[in-house]
Structure formats: C-alpha cells, structure tokens
Scaffold this motif. Structure first.
Motif, short mmCIF file in Angstrom:
data_model
loop_
_atom_site.label_atom_id
_atom_site.label_comp_id
_atom_site.label_asym_id
_atom_site.label_seq_id
_atom_site.Cartn_x
_atom_site.Cartn_y
_atom_site.Cartn_z
N ARG A 23 0.83 -1.20 0.00
CA ARG A 23 0.00 0.00 0.00
C ARG A 23 0.86 1.25 0.00
O ARG A 23 0.57 2.22 -0.70
CB ARG A 23 -0.92 -0.02 1.22
CG ARG A 23 -1.89 1.15 1.26
CD ARG A 23 -2.89 0.97 2.38
NE ARG A 23 -2.22 0.84 3.67
CZ ARG A 23 -2.86 0.63 4.81
NH1 ARG A 23 -4.18 0.52 4.82
NH2 ARG A 23 -2.19 0.52 5.94
N ALA A 24 1.95 1.22 0.76
CA ALA A 24 2.86 2.37 0.77
C ALA A 24 3.53 2.54 -0.57
O ALA A 24 3.75 3.65 -1.05
CB ALA A 24 3.92 2.18 1.87
N TYR A 25 3.85 1.41 -1.23
CA TYR A 25 4.49 1.45 -2.55
C TYR A 25 3.57 2.08 -3.57
O TYR A 25 3.98 2.89 -4.39
CB TYR A 25 4.85 0.01 -2.94
CG TYR A 25 5.61 -0.11 -4.24
CD1 TYR A 25 4.99 -0.60 -5.39
CD2 TYR A 25 6.95 0.25 -4.33
CE1 TYR A 25 5.68 -0.73 -6.58
CE2 TYR A 25 7.66 0.13 -5.51
CZ TYR A 25 7.02 -0.37 -6.64
OH TYR A 25 7.72 -0.48 -7.81
N VAL A 26 2.28 1.73 -3.55
CA VAL A 26 1.30 2.28 -4.49
C VAL A 26 1.07 3.76 -4.21
O VAL A 26 0.98 4.58 -5.12
CB VAL A 26 -0.03 1.50 -4.40
CG1 VAL A 26 -1.11 2.21 -5.20
CG2 VAL A 26 0.15 0.09 -4.92
N ASN A 27 0.98 4.15 -2.92
CA ASN A 27 0.74 5.55 -2.58
C ASN A 27 1.89 6.45 -3.03
O ASN A 27 1.70 7.62 -3.33
CB ASN A 27 0.54 5.69 -1.07
CG ASN A 27 -0.80 5.14 -0.63
OD1 ASN A 27 -1.72 5.03 -1.42
ND2 ASN A 27 -0.91 4.81 0.64
N LYS A 28 3.09 5.86 -3.07
CA LYS A 28 4.24 6.63 -3.52
C LYS A 28 4.07 7.06 -4.97
O LYS A 28 4.31 8.21 -5.33
CB LYS A 28 5.51 5.79 -3.37
CG LYS A 28 6.77 6.51 -3.85
CD LYS A 28 7.99 5.61 -3.67
CE LYS A 28 9.24 6.29 -4.18
NZ LYS A 28 10.43 5.42 -4.04
N TYR A 68 -10.14 3.47 -13.72
CA TYR A 68 -8.73 3.83 -13.71
C TYR A 68 -7.85 2.69 -13.22
O TYR A 68 -8.31 1.74 -12.58
CB TYR A 68 -8.52 5.06 -12.83
CG TYR A 68 -9.02 4.91 -11.42
CD1 TYR A 68 -8.19 4.44 -10.40
CD2 TYR A 68 -10.34 5.21 -11.09
CE1 TYR A 68 -8.66 4.30 -9.10
CE2 TYR A 68 -10.81 5.08 -9.81
CZ TYR A 68 -9.97 4.62 -8.81
OH TYR A 68 -10.45 4.46 -7.53
N CYS A 69 -6.58 2.81 -13.52
CA CYS A 69 -5.57 1.83 -13.10
C CYS A 69 -5.15 2.13 -11.66
O CYS A 69 -4.55 3.17 -11.40
CB CYS A 69 -4.38 1.89 -14.05
SG CYS A 69 -2.94 0.92 -13.51
N GLN A 70 -5.47 1.24 -10.74
CA GLN A 70 -5.15 1.47 -9.34
C GLN A 70 -3.66 1.32 -9.07
O GLN A 70 -3.10 2.05 -8.25
CB GLN A 70 -5.95 0.52 -8.45
CG GLN A 70 -7.44 0.83 -8.42
CD GLN A 70 -8.18 -0.01 -7.41
OE1 GLN A 70 -7.71 -1.05 -6.98
NE2 GLN A 70 -9.38 0.42 -7.05
N THR A 71 -3.00 0.37 -9.72
CA THR A 71 -1.57 0.18 -9.48
C THR A 71 -0.73 1.30 -10.06
O THR A 71 0.46 1.41 -9.75
CB THR A 71 -1.11 -1.17 -10.09
OG1 THR A 71 -1.37 -1.17 -11.50
CG2 THR A 71 -1.83 -2.33 -9.45
N CYS A 72 -1.34 2.14 -10.91
CA CYS A 72 -0.62 3.29 -11.48
C CYS A 72 -0.67 4.49 -10.53
O CYS A 72 -0.05 5.53 -10.80
CB CYS A 72 -1.21 3.68 -12.82
SG CYS A 72 -1.12 2.40 -14.08
N SER A 164 3.00 -5.53 -10.31
CA SER A 164 2.51 -4.19 -10.69
C SER A 164 2.50 -4.03 -12.20
O SER A 164 1.58 -3.43 -12.76
CB SER A 164 3.40 -3.11 -10.05
OG SER A 164 3.31 -3.16 -8.64
N TYR A 165 3.53 -4.56 -12.85
CA TYR A 165 3.58 -4.48 -14.31
C TYR A 165 2.43 -5.27 -14.95
O TYR A 165 1.79 -4.78 -15.89
CB TYR A 165 4.92 -5.02 -14.81
CG TYR A 165 4.98 -5.16 -16.32
CD1 TYR A 165 5.14 -4.05 -17.15
CD2 TYR A 165 4.85 -6.42 -16.91
CE1 TYR A 165 5.18 -4.19 -18.52
CE2 TYR A 165 4.89 -6.56 -18.29
CZ TYR A 165 5.06 -5.46 -19.09
OH TYR A 165 5.09 -5.58 -20.45
N LEU A 166 2.15 -6.44 -14.42
CA LEU A 166 1.09 -7.28 -14.98
C LEU A 166 -0.30 -6.68 -14.75
O LEU A 166 -1.19 -6.79 -15.59
CB LEU A 166 1.15 -8.69 -14.39
CG LEU A 166 2.36 -9.54 -14.79
CD1 LEU A 166 2.44 -10.80 -13.95
CD2 LEU A 166 2.29 -9.90 -16.27
#
Length: 209
Positions: A23-28, A68-72, A164-166
């Motif tokens: 979650r911290a990685y995505v928020n970044k 929208y793309c959430q992982t983006c 994340s890429y997938l």
C-alpha cells in the motif's frame, strides 16, 4: 519445529506486513502522479480556484464514471476530479472503479503472488519444499536459505515489480451516462482541470431541454 498454531500466526503477520508495504508502494506512485498533474495545471493557469462555477446545471440526473488503473496510483487523481464534479455539478453522481487488466495477465499476477508468499514463508522458517516434490533443490534456493534476509527482500521487491507491471493498464477512462468523455488509453495523458470542466459543460449544454 513450530507447531501449527504458531505457523498460522506468523504467516498472518507476514501477510499483513506485505499488505502495508504494498500500500505504501502504491501511494508513492500516486503522490508522484498527483504532483505531476499539479505542475501541469500551474503552468497553464488551470488552478481549481480560478475556475468559475458554470451557471448551467444538469436538468436530468446523470452519473459520471471513472475507470482507472489502481496500481498506477490514479486513485488520488480520481478523488481530485470527484471533488471538481461535486463542486461544480453537485447533482451528478460519481462512481469510480478499477480498470481491469486482461484476464490472463491477472491470473499470472495472482499465481506469482501466491508463489512469492510460499517462498517467503519457507525461507523464514528455513524449510525446503523441493524434496517433498521429488525435485532436486536448486543451488539458488540453497543460497537463499543461507542468506534469508537478503533473499526475502529480493523476492519481495522483484515479485512486486512484476505484479505491478502485470496489473497495470495505464487507463483513466471517463464517461457520463455511458457516453465516453475522455480516454487516457487513446490520448496518452490525463485531462487538465479546465479541460475536465469544459467536457462537463459541453455535455450539459447538449442535454438541456
């Protein structure tokens, strides 16, 4: 050897830790995208406070949908545009949902995530699952058992990057009453605040009686 209850407790703790880190990685990434959008708006004088509230209002109930793309990291962008809709067109309902990746890529990402968790748990407890599968232990796994901390970090970050890429679609699609307004997949960019408000104004003028 730890008993079954201890194994379950530690496994849950590991999973929760992974969830917080992801979650911290995505928020970044979300913060970076939001800052980028803010800079673009400043350069074109698209400050939200400078946008005048349109006088015309929707006369029929409508719904604007964001996919929208959430992982983006586009969740914060979705919230920003939602605030614009509520400010200028409070009668319009707002809906947001994830833009799904192709099913095959989503399946690979889930399989990869499962393998990652199994490997991390085995390494943390010093277990070697290969003999149970009648497979000779790879040398890299023997090295990982001797360097648990480094191996766990490497597996975690490499696997997260691949997942994340997938799962990434790079999409930010906007529609209102199933009428497309904007597609990042087609334009390659996000709309500015003024562009977004102008799209709503145009749709409003077309739907007036």
């Amino acid at each position: 050897m730890l008993d079954r209850i201890s194994l379950i407790i530690v496994s849950l703790a590991v999973l929760l830790t992974f969830y917080d880190l992801k979650r911290a990685y995505v928020n970044k990434f979300a913060t970076k995208e939001k800052d980028s959008l803010s800079n673009d708006d400043s350069s074109t004088n698209d400050d939200i406070s400078s946008i005048r509230t349109p006088k015309m209002k929707m006369q029929i109930a409508s719904m604007i949908k964001f996919r929208y793309c959430q992982t983006c990291g586009y969740q914060n962008i979705f919230k920003q545009y939602s605030e614009l809709v509520r400010k200028h067109y409070p009668s319009i309902a707002v809906m947001g949902e994830s833009y799904p990746p192709p099913p095959f890529r989503a399946l690979i990402a889930r399989v990869l995530s499962t393998i990652k968790i199994i490997l991390l748990i085995c390494l943390l407890f010093g277990q070697n699952p290969f003999p149970f599968l009648n497979i000779s232990t790879p040398k890299i796994y023997l090295w990982a058992l001797q360097n648990k901390m480094y191996a766990c970090l490497m597996i975690f970050f490499i696997s997260n990057s691949l997942e994340s890429y997938l799962m990434s679609t790079n999409a930010f699609e906007i529609s209102i009453d199933d009428v497309p307004l904007w597609s990042k997949l087609e334009t390659g960019r996000l709309p500015s605040n003024n562009e977004f408000i102008q799209m709503l104004q145009t749709f409003s003028s077309k739907t007036r009686f």
